[in-house]
Design a protein around this motif. Structure first.
Motif, PDB file in Angstrom:
ATOM      1  N   ASP A  82       0.851  -1.190   0.000  1.00 14.31           N
ATOM      2  CA  ASP A  82       0.000   0.000   0.000  1.00 14.31           C
ATOM      3  C   ASP A  82       0.888   1.241   0.000  1.00 14.31           C
ATOM      4  O   ASP A  82       1.069   1.904   1.021  1.00 14.31           O
ATOM      5  CB  ASP A  82      -0.928  -0.008   1.211  1.00 14.31           C
ATOM      6  N   LYS A  83       1.483   1.515  -1.160  1.00 13.15           N
ATOM      7  CA  LYS A  83       2.411   2.638  -1.294  1.00 13.15           C
ATOM      8  C   LYS A  83       2.455   3.038  -2.755  1.00 13.15           C
ATOM      9  O   LYS A  83       2.447   2.191  -3.645  1.00 13.15           O
ATOM     10  CB  LYS A  83       3.800   2.204  -0.823  1.00 13.15           C
ATOM     11  N   SER A  84       2.525   4.329  -2.996  1.00 11.51           N
ATOM     12  CA  SER A  84       2.674   4.847  -4.349  1.00 11.51           C
ATOM     13  C   SER A  84       3.475   6.139  -4.266  1.00 11.51           C
ATOM     14  O   SER A  84       3.352   6.885  -3.295  1.00 11.51           O
ATOM     15  CB  SER A  84       1.303   5.114  -4.965  1.00 11.51           C
ATOM     16  N   THR A  85       4.313   6.367  -5.261  1.00  7.73           N
ATOM     17  CA  THR A  85       5.063   7.616  -5.356  1.00  7.73           C
ATOM     18  C   THR A  85       4.939   8.123  -6.782  1.00  7.73           C
ATOM     19  O   THR A  85       4.577   7.375  -7.697  1.00  7.73           O
ATOM     20  CB  THR A  85       6.550   7.446  -4.983  1.00  7.73           C
ATOM     21  N   HIS A  86       5.268   9.400  -6.970  1.00  9.02           N
ATOM     22  CA  HIS A  86       5.168   9.995  -8.299  1.00  9.02           C
ATOM     23  C   HIS A  86       6.531  10.514  -8.741  1.00  9.02           C
ATOM     24  O   HIS A  86       7.222  11.197  -7.994  1.00  9.02           O
ATOM     25  CB  HIS A  86       4.164  11.147  -8.307  1.00  9.02           C
ATOM     26  N   ASP A  92       3.493   7.323 -11.939  1.00 11.48           N
ATOM     27  CA  ASP A  92       3.204   6.804 -10.605  1.00 11.48           C
ATOM     28  C   ASP A  92       3.761   5.401 -10.454  1.00 11.48           C
ATOM     29  O   ASP A  92       3.466   4.518 -11.270  1.00 11.48           O
ATOM     30  CB  ASP A  92       1.695   6.791 -10.351  1.00 11.48           C
ATOM     31  N   ASP A  94       4.076   1.890  -8.334  1.00  7.78           N
ATOM     32  CA  ASP A  94       3.438   0.987  -7.383  1.00  7.78           C
ATOM     33  C   ASP A  94       4.531   0.075  -6.838  1.00  7.78           C
ATOM     34  O   ASP A  94       5.462  -0.308  -7.565  1.00  7.78           O
ATOM     35  CB  ASP A  94       2.366   0.145  -8.072  1.00  7.78           C
ATOM     36  N   TYR A  95       4.407  -0.325  -5.574  1.00  4.33           N
ATOM     37  CA  TYR A  95       5.449  -1.100  -4.916  1.00  4.33           C
ATOM     38  C   TYR A  95       4.957  -2.505  -4.612  1.00  4.33           C
ATOM     39  O   TYR A  95       3.757  -2.725  -4.434  1.00  4.33           O
ATOM     40  CB  TYR A  95       5.900  -0.388  -3.640  1.00  4.33           C
ATOM     41  N   TRP A 105       9.530  -1.877  -7.425  1.00  2.00           N
ATOM     42  CA  TRP A 105       8.482  -0.953  -7.844  1.00  2.00           C
ATOM     43  C   TRP A 105       8.267  -1.104  -9.339  1.00  2.00           C
ATOM     44  O   TRP A 105       9.125  -1.637 -10.048  1.00  2.00           O
ATOM     45  CB  TRP A 105       8.815   0.490  -7.477  1.00  2.00           C
ATOM     46  N   TYR A 107       6.139   0.958 -12.851  1.00  2.00           N
ATOM     47  CA  TYR A 107       5.326   2.030 -13.432  1.00  2.00           C
ATOM     48  C   TYR A 107       4.307   1.361 -14.347  1.00  2.00           C
ATOM     49  O   TYR A 107       4.545   1.195 -15.534  1.00  2.00           O
ATOM     50  CB  TYR A 107       6.202   3.028 -14.189  1.00  2.00           C
TER      51      TYR A 107
END
Length: 134
Positions: A82-86, A92, A94-95, A105, A107
């Protein structure tokens, strides 16, 4: 010294470099790896591919190269985290985890400039061992 293609940047024109439209000094170069790549957690083989990509990125600093492996060449089950970064260059992220430890991770919905990274996993270098060659 900037070249004519790299106007308004502090870096030279790098053949095939993909640049962040909002910041041309944030760039990456993606190159295929022409050898077999294997990814391990301990002694467990996580992925094996002949279609890996090496991503060299420069943003706030020069980042260590990352190896991206097609999701289809991952040979174990990876669980979503439950993690996302940009990233303004890639999109974005997803892990995922393996055996309860976040290791990679992806994309899955990359920006238009980074579509070649879609459905590829990049692994944290301190969590896996990567070997190149036969």
């Amino acid at each position: 010294m900037p070249t004519s293609d790299a106007a308004n940047t502090n870096f030279p024109n790098l053949e095939g470099a993909l640049r962040n439209p909002a910041n041309p000094n944030h760039l990456m170069v993606v190159r295929p790896i022409k050898r077999t790549v294997r990814v391990y957690v301990g002694d467990t083989l996580i992925a094996e591919t002949q279609s890996a990509l090496r991503v060299m990125e420069m943003g706030k600093s020069l980042y260590d190269p990352a190896i991206y492996v097609p999701a289809s060449d991952v040979v174990v089950s990876l669980e979503p985290v439950d993690k996302s970064t940009h990233c303004p260059l890639k999109g974005d992220a997803d892990y995922v985890s393996f055996d309860g430890d976040e290791i990679a991770w992806a994309y899955n919905r990359p920006l238009e400039t980074s579509t070649q990274l879609a459905q590829h996993f990049a692994f944290w270098p301190d969590k896996v061992r990567v070997s190149e060659g036969d």
